[in-house]
Scaffold this motif. Structure first.
Motif, PDB file in Angstrom:
ATOM      1  N   PHE A 118       0.970  -1.136  -0.130  1.00 37.84           N
ATOM      2  CA  PHE A 118       0.089  -0.028   0.138  1.00 37.84           C
ATOM      3  C   PHE A 118       1.044   1.335   0.081  1.00 37.84           C
ATOM      4  CE2 PHE A 118      -2.508  -3.194   2.199  1.00 37.84           C
ATOM      5  CZ  PHE A 118      -3.996  -3.078   1.435  1.00 37.84           C
ATOM      6  N   ARG A 119       0.325   2.419  -0.298  1.00 34.21           N
ATOM      7  CA  ARG A 119       1.004   3.728  -0.226  1.00 34.21           C
ATOM      8  C   ARG A 119       0.579   4.512   0.834  1.00 34.21           C
ATOM      9  NH1 ARG A 119       5.791   4.788  -3.042  1.00 34.21           N
ATOM     10  NH2 ARG A 119       5.719   3.261  -4.772  1.00 34.21           N
ATOM     11  N   SER A 120       1.172   4.883   1.876  1.00 33.57           N
ATOM     12  CA  SER A 120       0.914   5.720   2.946  1.00 33.57           C
ATOM     13  C   SER A 120       0.513   7.315   2.462  1.00 33.57           C
ATOM     14  CB  SER A 120       1.832   5.867   4.012  1.00 33.57           C
ATOM     15  OG  SER A 120       3.019   6.419   3.578  1.00 33.57           O
ATOM     16  N   ASP A 121      -0.103   7.791   3.316  1.00 36.02           N
ATOM     17  CA  ASP A 121      -0.534   9.369   2.622  1.00 36.02           C
ATOM     18  C   ASP A 121       0.778  10.165   2.234  1.00 36.02           C
ATOM     19  OD1 ASP A 121      -3.126   8.754   3.747  1.00 36.02           O
ATOM     20  OD2 ASP A 121      -3.110   9.580   5.680  1.00 36.02           O
ATOM     21  N   ASN A 122       1.839   9.847   2.916  1.00 39.76           N
ATOM     22  CA  ASN A 122       3.051  10.530   2.381  1.00 39.76           C
ATOM     23  C   ASN A 122       3.849   9.825   1.316  1.00 39.76           C
ATOM     24  OD1 ASN A 122       4.175   8.516   3.992  1.00 39.76           O
ATOM     25  ND2 ASN A 122       5.281   9.814   5.322  1.00 39.76           N
ATOM     26  N   ASP A 123       3.174   8.872   0.778  1.00 41.26           N
ATOM     27  CA  ASP A 123       3.578   8.214  -0.523  1.00 41.26           C
ATOM     28  C   ASP A 123       4.830   7.134  -0.175  1.00 41.26           C
ATOM     29  OD1 ASP A 123       3.072   7.704  -3.240  1.00 41.26           O
ATOM     30  OD2 ASP A 123       4.924   8.556  -3.680  1.00 41.26           O
ATOM     31  N   LYS A 124       4.777   6.726   1.259  1.00 43.62           N
ATOM     32  CA  LYS A 124       5.787   5.984   1.567  1.00 43.62           C
ATOM     33  C   LYS A 124       5.028   4.526   1.211  1.00 43.62           C
ATOM     34  CE  LYS A 124       8.098   3.926   5.459  1.00 43.62           C
ATOM     35  NZ  LYS A 124       8.366   4.100   7.006  1.00 43.62           N
ATOM     36  N   LEU A 125       6.052   3.511   0.630  1.00 38.94           N
ATOM     37  CA  LEU A 125       5.372   2.157   0.250  1.00 38.94           C
ATOM     38  C   LEU A 125       5.484   1.207   1.805  1.00 38.94           C
ATOM     39  CD1 LEU A 125       4.934   0.387  -2.184  1.00 38.94           C
ATOM     40  CD2 LEU A 125       7.119  -0.396  -2.137  1.00 38.94           C
ATOM     41  N   ILE A 126       4.232   0.694   1.977  1.00 39.70           N
ATOM     42  CA  ILE A 126       4.109  -0.132   2.840  1.00 39.70           C
ATOM     43  C   ILE A 126       3.772  -1.717   2.454  1.00 39.70           C
ATOM     44  CG2 ILE A 126       2.688  -0.566   5.103  1.00 39.70           C
ATOM     45  CD1 ILE A 126       1.691   2.080   5.115  1.00 39.70           C
ATOM     46  N   HIS A 127       4.839  -2.510   3.055  1.00 40.89           N
ATOM     47  CA  HIS A 127       4.638  -3.742   2.563  1.00 40.89           C
ATOM     48  C   HIS A 127       3.762  -4.663   3.634  1.00 40.89           C
ATOM     49  CE1 HIS A 127       7.980  -3.351  -0.024  1.00 40.89           C
ATOM     50  NE2 HIS A 127       8.741  -2.827   0.740  1.00 40.89           N
ATOM     51  N   ALA A 128       2.392  -4.722   3.246  1.00 39.50           N
ATOM     52  CA  ALA A 128       1.424  -5.301   4.162  1.00 39.50           C
ATOM     53  C   ALA A 128       1.536  -6.715   4.418  1.00 39.50           C
ATOM     54  CB  ALA A 128      -0.008  -4.756   3.996  1.00 39.50           C
ATOM     55  N   VAL A 129       1.844  -7.360   3.327  1.00 41.53           N
ATOM     56  CA  VAL A 129       2.203  -8.821   3.149  1.00 41.53           C
ATOM     57  C   VAL A 129       3.208  -8.917   2.430  1.00 41.53           C
ATOM     58  CG1 VAL A 129       1.097 -10.795   2.570  1.00 41.53           C
ATOM     59  CG2 VAL A 129      -0.482  -9.277   3.432  1.00 41.53           C
ATOM     60  N   ASN A 130       4.195  -9.736   3.046  1.00 48.14           N
ATOM     61  CA  ASN A 130       5.443  -9.566   2.312  1.00 48.14           C
ATOM     62  C   ASN A 130       5.877 -11.053   1.968  1.00 48.14           C
ATOM     63  OD1 ASN A 130       8.175  -9.090   1.173  1.00 48.14           O
ATOM     64  ND2 ASN A 130       8.910  -7.780   2.979  1.00 48.14           N
ATOM     65  N   ASP A 131       5.793 -11.515   0.944  1.00 47.85           N
ATOM     66  CA  ASP A 131       6.222 -12.810   0.381  1.00 47.85           C
ATOM     67  C   ASP A 131       5.572 -14.003   1.226  1.00 47.85           C
ATOM     68  OD1 ASP A 131       7.479 -14.899  -1.511  1.00 47.85           O
ATOM     69  OD2 ASP A 131       9.263 -14.616  -0.290  1.00 47.85           O
ATOM     70  N   VAL A 132       4.522 -14.119   1.664  1.00 43.26           N
ATOM     71  CA  VAL A 132       3.945 -15.236   2.251  1.00 43.26           C
ATOM     72  C   VAL A 132       3.489 -16.389   1.657  1.00 43.26           C
ATOM     73  CG1 VAL A 132       1.759 -15.728   3.898  1.00 43.26           C
ATOM     74  CG2 VAL A 132       3.204 -13.389   4.177  1.00 43.26           C
ATOM     75  N   SER A 133       3.944 -17.654   2.136  1.00 44.35           N
ATOM     76  CA  SER A 133       3.392 -18.725   1.578  1.00 44.35           C
ATOM     77  C   SER A 133       2.626 -19.520   2.777  1.00 44.35           C
ATOM     78  CB  SER A 133       4.612 -19.459   1.006  1.00 44.35           C
ATOM     79  OG  SER A 133       4.958 -19.063  -0.202  1.00 44.35           O
ATOM     80  N   LEU A 134       1.664 -20.272   2.435  1.00 38.76           N
ATOM     81  CA  LEU A 134       0.810 -21.001   3.686  1.00 38.76           C
ATOM     82  C   LEU A 134      -0.164 -21.940   2.961  1.00 38.76           C
ATOM     83  CD1 LEU A 134       0.558 -20.385   6.772  1.00 38.76           C
ATOM     84  CD2 LEU A 134      -1.353 -19.048   6.139  1.00 38.76           C
ATOM     85  N   LYS A 135      -0.265 -22.952   3.558  1.00 40.70           N
ATOM     86  CA  LYS A 135      -1.103 -23.803   3.296  1.00 40.70           C
ATOM     87  C   LYS A 135      -2.224 -24.529   4.387  1.00 40.70           C
ATOM     88  CE  LYS A 135       1.474 -26.592  -0.351  1.00 40.70           C
ATOM     89  NZ  LYS A 135       2.045 -27.880  -1.004  1.00 40.70           N
ATOM     90  N   GLY A 170       4.575  -8.014   8.082  1.00 40.26           N
ATOM     91  CA  GLY A 170       3.985  -8.535   6.959  1.00 40.26           C
ATOM     92  C   GLY A 170       4.553  -9.866   6.521  1.00 40.26           C
ATOM     93  N   LYS A 171       5.350 -10.844   7.499  1.00 36.90           N
ATOM     94  CA  LYS A 171       5.855 -11.759   7.051  1.00 36.90           C
ATOM     95  C   LYS A 171       5.381 -12.878   8.126  1.00 36.90           C
ATOM     96  CE  LYS A 171      10.378 -10.407   4.813  1.00 36.90           C
ATOM     97  NZ  LYS A 171      10.023 -11.257   3.559  1.00 36.90           N
TER      98      LYS A 171
END
Length: 345
Positions: free
Chosen positions: A11-28, A216-217
């Motif tokens: 996501f992009r924050s209000d000040n245009d900072k990139l937020i990694h909400a979910v970062n390379d998650v694998s799950l079964k 995010g991990k």
């Protein structure tokens, strides 16, 4: 089966900072499982669960439900697939101007009025509020509102139920009742249930397997018993500590409580059970077998995933060699021994 592979959502924050909400998650998540995803606020757990039904579309990665790749479905196909994924939320999301019957009936389509009424009544009986069909949400307690929300989520006979902080707005007694209801529904309907929470008590009560998220991990995952008895990551250890009575020992030591003041030759230790069977009388047996006094300062033993887990904080008093033999006896029994203070010469 739910299969998530290399899910990324930014996501992009209000000040245009990139937020990694979910970062390379694998799950079964296996069919019929009750799976918990736990993390502190901002860990990314709610975003991850919304990626399962594509309420949040991942920037990259794969989402498969029973082998079907959700990311490639056309809008009409995705709508149909979503009808088999129910979802409940912290704030219930009921329509205040509609009765309980009308709220539960909302997702139902292509049925006669009589068929809808019959279906809703069956669902209300299933969640144990059969007498509330004509009530409005404002007339219900928090637990009753969540039961209505669960009934509505079950209207299309889903195979998966996503629960996003579904008990956070409820008091402890009502939380226990809702969690028991979810366990019963899992057994009766064979539902696969995914529970998103920041409360370890919820995971202990209902889940069989769980994953811990941070930044995010996924930092740790596995059977709930293993996570509670032997947490590997510092974040998981912090979570477990918040639910354990044994953490009070740190406060007692810091405050120099007379309860924890050692006499010369004594040893204070934390005994942590790290296996499923702690039914043996380990304290009384060791006291007799090694001829030492064992004073229990704190104890916290409970049932997690149908197994006993927990531990005690004790003070050993006796001959130094006998204390060593006692601690080794516990280690041989697969009990983790953590020496907190040692007043031996």
């Amino acid at each position: 089966m739910i299969e998530l592979e290399h899910i990324v959502k930014n996501f992009r924050s209000d000040n245009d900072k990139l937020i990694h909400a979910v970062n390379d998650v694998s799950l079964k998540i296996n069919d019929g499982d009750i799976f918990g995803i736990i993390g502190f606020s901002g860990a990314g757990k709610s975003t991850l669960v919304r990626c399962i039904n594509l309420l949040e579309r991942p920037d990259s990665g794969s989402v498969k439900i029973d082998g079907v790749e959700m990311m490639t479905l056309k809008p009409r196909e995705l709508y149909k697939a979503r009808t088999k994924i129910g979802m409940i939320f912290q704030q219930f999301n009921l329509m205040p101007s509609r009765t309980v019957l009308q709220n539960v009936a909302y997702p139902l389509r292509n049925m006669t009025k009589e068929q809808i009424r019959k279906k809703v009544r069956e669902l209300l009986a299933l969640v144990d509020i059969p007498d509330k069909e004509n009530a409005y949400p404002s007339e219900l307690s928090g637990g009753q509102k969540q039961r209505v929300a669960i009934a509505r989520a079950l209207a299309n006979d889903p195979t998966i139920l996503l629960c996003d902080e579904a008990t956070s707005a409820l008091d402890p007694q009502t939380t226990g009742a809702i969690l028991q209801l979810l366990k019963d529904l899992n057994k009766k309907l064979g539902l696969t249930i995914v529970v998103i929470t920041h409360e370890m008590e919820v995971v202990k009560h209902i889940c069989r397997r769980a994953a811990v998220m941070d930044a995010g991990k996924i930092i740790e995952s596995g059977d709930v018993f293993e996570i509670f008895s032997s947490p590997k990551h510092q974040v998981t250890q912090n979570f477990v500590r918040t639910t354990s009575n044994l953490s009070k020992i740190d406060t007692l030591i810091r405050d120099k409580s007379p309860i924890v003041k050692l006499k010369p030759g004594e040893v204070m230790a934390r005994l942590v059970y790290v296996h499923a069977d702690v039914s043996e009388p380990l304290i009384s047996y060791a006291s007799r077998a090694f001829d030492i006094e064992i004073n229990i300062i704190l104890s916290d033993v409970e049932i997690v995933a149908d197994s006993m887990v927990g531990g005690t904080v004790v003070i050993f008093n006796g001959d130094s060699e006998k204390i060593e033999r006692t601690m080794q006896y516990y280690r041989d029994k697969n009990i983790r021994v953590e020496v907190i203070q040692d007043a031996r010469a």
